[in-house]
Design an enzyme around this catalytic site. Structure first.
Site, PDB file in Angstrom:
ATOM      1  N   ASP A  66      43.766   0.933 113.798  1.00 50.92           N
ATOM      2  CA  ASP A  66      44.606   1.943 114.418  1.00 50.92           C
ATOM      3  C   ASP A  66      45.565   2.411 113.330  1.00 50.92           C
ATOM      4  O   ASP A  66      46.080   1.602 112.561  1.00 50.92           O
ATOM      5  CB  ASP A  66      45.366   1.393 115.627  1.00 50.92           C
ATOM      6  CG  ASP A  66      45.806   2.538 116.528  1.00 50.92           C
ATOM      7  OD1 ASP A  66      44.930   3.226 117.082  1.00 50.92           O
ATOM      8  OD2 ASP A  66      47.024   2.775 116.655  1.00 50.92           O
ATOM      9  N   ASP A 144      46.182  14.645 106.361  1.00 46.49           N
ATOM     10  CA  ASP A 144      46.133  14.601 104.898  1.00 46.49           C
ATOM     11  C   ASP A 144      46.707  15.852 104.212  1.00 46.49           C
ATOM     12  O   ASP A 144      47.398  15.734 103.204  1.00 46.49           O
ATOM     13  CB  ASP A 144      44.694  14.367 104.402  1.00 46.49           C
ATOM     14  CG  ASP A 144      44.304  12.895 104.467  1.00 46.49           C
ATOM     15  OD1 ASP A 144      45.197  12.042 104.603  1.00 46.49           O
ATOM     16  OD2 ASP A 144      43.097  12.595 104.374  1.00 46.49           O
TER      17      ASP A 144
HETATM   18  P1  ITT Z   1      39.034   5.651 115.768  1.00 43.91           P
HETATM   19  O1  ITT Z   1      37.718   5.954 116.397  1.00 43.91           O
HETATM   20  O2  ITT Z   1      38.944   4.683 114.632  1.00 43.91           O
HETATM   21  O3  ITT Z   1      40.113   5.281 116.755  1.00 43.91           O
HETATM   22  P2  ITT Z   1      40.762   7.946 115.316  1.00 43.91           P
HETATM   23  O4  ITT Z   1      40.701   9.110 114.376  1.00 43.91           O
HETATM   24  O5  ITT Z   1      40.946   8.258 116.782  1.00 43.91           O
HETATM   25  O6  ITT Z   1      39.474   7.043 115.070  1.00 43.91           O
HETATM   26  P3  ITT Z   1      43.321   6.539 115.346  1.00 43.91           P
HETATM   27  O7  ITT Z   1      43.316   6.333 116.814  1.00 43.91           O
HETATM   28  O8  ITT Z   1      43.694   5.393 114.464  1.00 43.91           O
HETATM   29  O9  ITT Z   1      41.896   7.003 114.811  1.00 43.91           O
HETATM   30  O10 ITT Z   1      44.199   7.814 115.074  1.00 43.91           O
HETATM   31  C1  ITT Z   1      44.911   7.960 113.941  1.00 43.91           C
HETATM   32  C2  ITT Z   1      45.196   9.444 113.713  1.00 43.91           C
HETATM   33  O11 ITT Z   1      46.229   9.500 112.734  1.00 43.91           O
HETATM   34  C3  ITT Z   1      43.988  10.165 113.109  1.00 43.91           C
HETATM   35  O12 ITT Z   1      43.200  10.800 114.071  1.00 43.91           O
HETATM   36  C4  ITT Z   1      44.663  11.156 112.157  1.00 43.91           C
HETATM   37  O13 ITT Z   1      45.035  12.318 112.850  1.00 43.91           O
HETATM   38  C5  ITT Z   1      45.907  10.391 111.727  1.00 43.91           C
HETATM   39  N1  ITT Z   1      45.628   9.617 110.507  1.00 43.91           N
HETATM   40  C6  ITT Z   1      45.502   8.269 110.364  1.00 43.91           C
HETATM   41  N2  ITT Z   1      45.193   7.926 109.106  1.00 43.91           N
HETATM   42  C7  ITT Z   1      45.107   9.083 108.442  1.00 43.91           C
HETATM   43  C8  ITT Z   1      44.794   9.405 107.114  1.00 43.91           C
HETATM   44  O14 ITT Z   1      44.462   8.485 106.216  1.00 43.91           O
HETATM   45  N3  ITT Z   1      44.786  10.693 106.771  1.00 43.91           N
HETATM   46  C9  ITT Z   1      45.095  11.651 107.661  1.00 43.91           C
HETATM   47  N4  ITT Z   1      45.382  11.444 108.929  1.00 43.91           N
HETATM   48  C10 ITT Z   1      45.386  10.156 109.333  1.00 43.91           C
END
Ligand code: ITT
Length: 188
Positions: A66, A144
Site C-alpha cells: 500500500d 509521478d
Molecule cells: P494495488 O493493486 O497494488 O493496490 P494501486 O495503484 O491501487 O495498486 P495503492 O492502493 O497502493 O495502489 O494506491 C497508491 C496510489 O498512490 C497509486 O494509485 C498512485 O496514485 C499513488 N502512488 C503510490 N506510489 C506511487 C509512485 O511510486 N508514483 C506515483 N504515484 C504513486
C-alpha cells in the site's frame, strides 16, 4: 530465481518492485486477489490487513503493497486515499488545492506487507520531496509527474525506472524486505 507472489493490479508497481527483488534472487508473480482495504491513516496497517486476507484466500505466502503521497500543507492528504484521489480529481485537482501555496513539501510512503504461516511482516520506505507547480514527464504512473524528490530538480516522471528505484519509497521498502530474507528470517 525463486518466485514470490505479489497481489497487485498495478503493473508499474510490479515493474519497479521486480527490479529490486531480482537483486535478492526473487521474481514477483502477480496474483489476482481482491484487495481488502481497511481504513487507517497508517498505510502499514492497510497493507498488513490486505496481505493477511490475500494469504487466507491463496494459502500461499504473498506480498501486498500500500502506498500513498502525503502532502504536508494538506495535513497529509491524500495519503491512504491516493489511489481514489488520483482517479477522481487527478493531478490537476491536487495542483488546484495547492494553488498559491508556497510550502509544497510532501512524502511518498510505501508499506510492503508479507503474509504467510509466520503471520505478517511489514517493511516501510519513504522519500521526501515537493509538489511541482505543473506536471512534468511521462514515465512512471500516478502522481509521478508532480513529485520532485529532495536533492533533484526533475520529477519522478522525468526519470527512468532505474533512477527512480535508487531513491523511491517502494524500492526502499523492497530493499528492507530483501535484507530480511537474506537474514534467513523466512520460510519461502
Ligand atoms: P494495488 O493493486 O497494488 O493496490 P494501486 O495503484 O491501487 O495498486 P495503492 O492502493 O497502493 O495502489 O494506491 C497508491 C496510489 O498512490 C497509486 O494509485 C498512485 O496514485 C499513488 N502512488 C503510490 N506510489 C506511487 C509512485 O511510486 N508514483 C506515483 N504515484 C504513486
Amino acid at each position: 530465481m525463486e518466485e514470490v507472489l505479489f497481489a497487485t493490479g498495478n503493473r508499474h508497481k510490479l515493474e519497479e518492485l521486480g527490479r529490486v527483488l531480482r537483486e535478492c534472487g526473487l521474481v514477483p508473480r502477480t496474483v489476482d486477489v481482491a484487495k481488502l482495504e481497511v481504513q487507517s491513516d497508517d498505510i502499514g496497517v492497510v497493507a498488513a490487513y490486505a496481505a493477511v486476507h490475500a494469504y487466507s484466500v491463496l494459502g500461499r505466502p504473498v506480498l501486498v503493497e500500500d502506498a500513498g503521497l502525503f502532502v504536508n500543507a494538506l495535513g497529509g492528504f491524500p495519503g491512504p486515499y491516493s489511489s481514489y484521489v488520483y482517479k477522481t480529481i487527478g493531478l490537476n485537482g491536487l495542483l488546484k488545492l495547492l494553488e498559491g501555496v508556497r510550502e509544497r513539501t510532501a512524502v511518498f510512503r510505501s508499506a510492503l506487507a508479507y503474509a504467510g504461516p509466520w503471520g505478517v511482516v511489514v517493511f516501510k520506505g519513504e522519500v521526501r520531496g515537493r509538489i511541482a507547480e505543473e506536471p512534468r514527464g511521462s514515465a512512471g504512473f500516478g502522481f509521478d509527474p508532480v513529485f520532485i524528490p529532495e536533492g533533484v530538480e526533475r520529477t519522478f516522471a522525468e526519470m527512468s525506472t532505474e533512477e527512480k528505484n535508487r531513491i523511491s519509497h517502494r524500492a526502499r521498502a523492497a530493499r528492507k524486505f530483501c535484507d530480511w530474507l537474506r537474514g534467513g528470517r523466512k520460510p519461502l
